[in-house]
Motif scaffolding. Structure first.
Motif, PDB file in Angstrom:
ATOM      1  N   THR A  24       0.569  -0.950  -0.276  1.00 55.54           N
ATOM      2  CA  THR A  24      -0.403  -0.050  -0.028  1.00 55.54           C
ATOM      3  C   THR A  24       0.824   1.529   0.362  1.00 55.54           C
ATOM      4  OG1 THR A  24      -0.163  -0.095   2.401  1.00 55.54           O
ATOM      5  CG2 THR A  24      -2.328  -1.323   0.988  1.00 55.54           C
ATOM      6  N   SER A  25       0.156   2.541  -0.437  1.00 58.54           N
ATOM      7  CA  SER A  25       0.811   3.983  -0.321  1.00 58.54           C
ATOM      8  C   SER A  25       1.550   4.345   0.935  1.00 58.54           C
ATOM      9  CB  SER A  25      -0.315   4.823  -1.304  1.00 58.54           C
ATOM     10  OG  SER A  25      -1.082   5.012  -0.725  1.00 58.54           O
ATOM     11  N   VAL A  26       2.110   4.497   1.194  1.00 60.75           N
ATOM     12  CA  VAL A  26       2.295   5.990   2.251  1.00 60.75           C
ATOM     13  C   VAL A  26       2.357   7.306   2.408  1.00 60.75           C
ATOM     14  CG1 VAL A  26       3.347   5.795   4.584  1.00 60.75           C
ATOM     15  CG2 VAL A  26       3.263   3.657   3.636  1.00 60.75           C
ATOM     16  N   SER A  27       1.372   8.117   3.203  1.00 56.25           N
ATOM     17  CA  SER A  27       1.256   9.610   2.979  1.00 56.25           C
ATOM     18  C   SER A  27       1.988   9.608   4.460  1.00 56.25           C
ATOM     19  CB  SER A  27       0.039  10.065   3.087  1.00 56.25           C
ATOM     20  OG  SER A  27      -0.013  11.009   3.043  1.00 56.25           O
ATOM     21  N   ILE A  28       3.778  10.367   4.069  1.00 62.69           N
ATOM     22  CA  ILE A  28       3.918  11.438   4.863  1.00 62.69           C
ATOM     23  C   ILE A  28       4.198  12.235   4.804  1.00 62.69           C
ATOM     24  CG2 ILE A  28       5.394   9.039   5.431  1.00 62.69           C
ATOM     25  CD1 ILE A  28       7.305  10.441   4.141  1.00 62.69           C
ATOM     26  N   ARG A  84       8.206  16.850   6.387  1.00 65.53           N
ATOM     27  CA  ARG A  84       8.945  17.190   7.539  1.00 65.53           C
ATOM     28  C   ARG A  84       9.749  15.477   7.347  1.00 65.53           C
ATOM     29  NH1 ARG A  84       9.527  14.392  12.117  1.00 65.53           N
ATOM     30  NH2 ARG A  84       7.557  13.936  12.238  1.00 65.53           N
ATOM     31  N   LEU A  85       8.868  14.524   7.187  1.00 67.21           N
ATOM     32  CA  LEU A  85       9.330  13.227   7.193  1.00 67.21           C
ATOM     33  C   LEU A  85      10.359  12.945   5.324  1.00 67.21           C
ATOM     34  CD1 LEU A  85       7.397  11.014   9.123  1.00 67.21           C
ATOM     35  CD2 LEU A  85       9.577  11.690   9.514  1.00 67.21           C
ATOM     36  N   GLN A  86       9.443  13.839   4.425  1.00 65.27           N
ATOM     37  CA  GLN A  86       9.652  13.380   3.028  1.00 65.27           C
ATOM     38  C   GLN A  86      11.256  13.728   2.950  1.00 65.27           C
ATOM     39  OE1 GLN A  86       7.187  14.972   0.154  1.00 65.27           O
ATOM     40  NE2 GLN A  86       5.422  14.764   1.446  1.00 65.27           N
ATOM     41  N   TYR A  93      17.704  12.508   2.406  1.00 63.77           N
ATOM     42  CA  TYR A  93      18.591  12.238   2.763  1.00 63.77           C
ATOM     43  C   TYR A  93      19.373  10.452   2.756  1.00 63.77           C
ATOM     44  CZ  TYR A  93      18.698  17.788   3.175  1.00 63.77           C
ATOM     45  OH  TYR A  93      18.905  19.031   3.348  1.00 63.77           O
ATOM     46  N   CYS A  94      18.569   9.748   3.324  1.00 63.70           N
ATOM     47  CA  CYS A  94      18.540   8.521   3.279  1.00 63.70           C
ATOM     48  C   CYS A  94      19.267   7.774   1.784  1.00 63.70           C
ATOM     49  CB  CYS A  94      17.187   7.267   2.886  1.00 63.70           C
ATOM     50  SG  CYS A  94      16.788   8.402   5.260  1.00 63.70           S
ATOM     51  N   PRO A  95      20.166   7.102   1.907  1.00 63.63           N
ATOM     52  CA  PRO A  95      20.827   6.808   0.526  1.00 63.63           C
ATOM     53  C   PRO A  95      19.863   5.579   0.239  1.00 63.63           C
ATOM     54  CG  PRO A  95      22.353   6.849   2.253  1.00 63.63           C
ATOM     55  CD  PRO A  95      20.974   7.433   2.621  1.00 63.63           C
ATOM     56  N   GLU A  96      19.661   5.445  -1.369  1.00 68.17           N
ATOM     57  CA  GLU A  96      18.831   4.628  -2.023  1.00 68.17           C
ATOM     58  C   GLU A  96      19.824   2.767  -1.482  1.00 68.17           C
ATOM     59  OE1 GLU A  96      17.446   3.224  -5.947  1.00 68.17           O
ATOM     60  OE2 GLU A  96      17.991   5.025  -5.461  1.00 68.17           O
ATOM     61  N   LEU A 117      10.699   2.077   2.690  1.00 64.04           N
ATOM     62  CA  LEU A 117       9.985   0.343   1.678  1.00 64.04           C
ATOM     63  C   LEU A 117       9.237   0.608   0.643  1.00 64.04           C
ATOM     64  CD1 LEU A 117       9.645  -1.252   4.880  1.00 64.04           C
ATOM     65  CD2 LEU A 117      11.941  -1.100   3.091  1.00 64.04           C
ATOM     66  N   VAL A 118       7.938   1.949   0.790  1.00 65.95           N
ATOM     67  CA  VAL A 118       7.381   1.734  -0.656  1.00 65.95           C
ATOM     68  C   VAL A 118       8.395   2.488  -1.694  1.00 65.95           C
ATOM     69  CG1 VAL A 118       5.127   2.857  -0.939  1.00 65.95           C
ATOM     70  CG2 VAL A 118       5.731   1.784   1.119  1.00 65.95           C
ATOM     71  N   LYS A 119       8.924   3.179  -1.498  1.00 64.59           N
ATOM     72  CA  LYS A 119       9.204   4.169  -2.241  1.00 64.59           C
ATOM     73  C   LYS A 119      10.488   3.285  -2.819  1.00 64.59           C
ATOM     74  CE  LYS A 119       6.512   7.636  -2.599  1.00 64.59           C
ATOM     75  NZ  LYS A 119       6.033   8.066  -3.706  1.00 64.59           N
ATOM     76  N   GLY A 120      10.511   2.488  -1.920  1.00 65.35           N
ATOM     77  CA  GLY A 120      12.123   1.434  -2.848  1.00 65.35           C
ATOM     78  C   GLY A 120      13.571   2.443  -1.888  1.00 65.35           C
TER      79      GLY A 120
END
Length: 244
Positions: free
Chosen positions: A2-6, A9-11, A16-19, A38-41
């Protein structure tokens, strides 16, 4: 999945999280950031840490809805105690006071073995977090400041390196830049101006209250605050002038 809406701030933190990184989110706020990664890979594996039973169960439920048990672990424990050395590439700690973030990092130094990046978002006390980085060999590599729902947030990103490098060659002292943020000072955004205008307003209100006091220590405290306000005035003036 499922999709996750955040939140915005969290986006910003997620960017900044490396793939492909293994990301530990300490104090995960229902594992929303972990789920989004996780959802965004973006993340290959996430660890969501919670101290209290309620948020721990909420995080477990959130991760369960994604059906990604093989790529996620929700753990109950205090700070970095939920980690084993070497199992996370990135550690995120967001939505807490700066002093609490520092105490979590200090108490869990042994768990930072193998961690390549820290992404920290203190609600207050950013100076304490930047100082901890300098004292522990973490080099600030990026900063963001944003406003969401009337609240201003700063996000600090660090990797192991030369911790004093970001503070060199600037027109402000290291002590000042610990408070302002070396990257934020270079950028001089309107949100940074808004933060310091708010600080100015806060201290002015305290001065008004102190002037009503007949306690002998009030006069000395007013002098201290007036010196702080004068410094803030100078910072705001520079932010405005340099941005024009």
């Amino acid at each position: 999945m499922t999709s996750v809406s955040i939140s915005k701030r969290l986006q910003t933190i997620a960017r900044y999280c490396p793939e492909g990184a293994r990301v530990a989110d300490i104090g995960s706020d229902h594992a929303l950031l972990a789920s989004y990664l996780l959802v965004k890979g973006i993340a290959s594996f996430v660890i969501a840490g919670e101290l209290n039973e309620g948020p721990f169960q909420a995080a477990k439920k959130q991760i369960h809805t994604l059906q990604v048990k093989d790529r996620a672990s929700v753990r109950k424990g205090n700070g970095l105690a939920v980690l084993q050395p070497g199992e996370a590439d990135v550690v995120c700690i967001a939505g807490m006071g700066g002093q609490l973030i520092v105490s979590i990092l200090e108490a869990g130094k042994d768990k930072l073995e193998g961690v390549q990046r820290l992404i920290l978002q203190p609600n207050v006390g950013e100076e304490a977090v930047r100082l901890w980085m300098i004292e522990n060999g973490w080099q600030l590599i990026a900063e963001s400041i944003l406003q969401e729902d009337g609240v201003i947030y700063e996000i600090l990103v660090a990797e192991r390196g030369n911790p004093t490098l970001p503070y060199e060659g600037k027109d402000r002292t290291q002590q000042e830049l610990l408070r302002i943020g070396p990257f934020l000072w270079v950028e001089k955004s309107e949100v940074l101006q808004a933060k310091w205008l708010h600080e100015h307003e806060k201290w002015q209100k305290i001065i008004v209250q102190l002037k009503r006091s007949d306690k002998p220590e009030a006069a000395e405290r007013i002098k201290e605050i007036e010196a702080e306000v004068k410094w803030i005035d100078e910072v705001i003036a520079c932010l405005r002038t340099d941005k024009q």
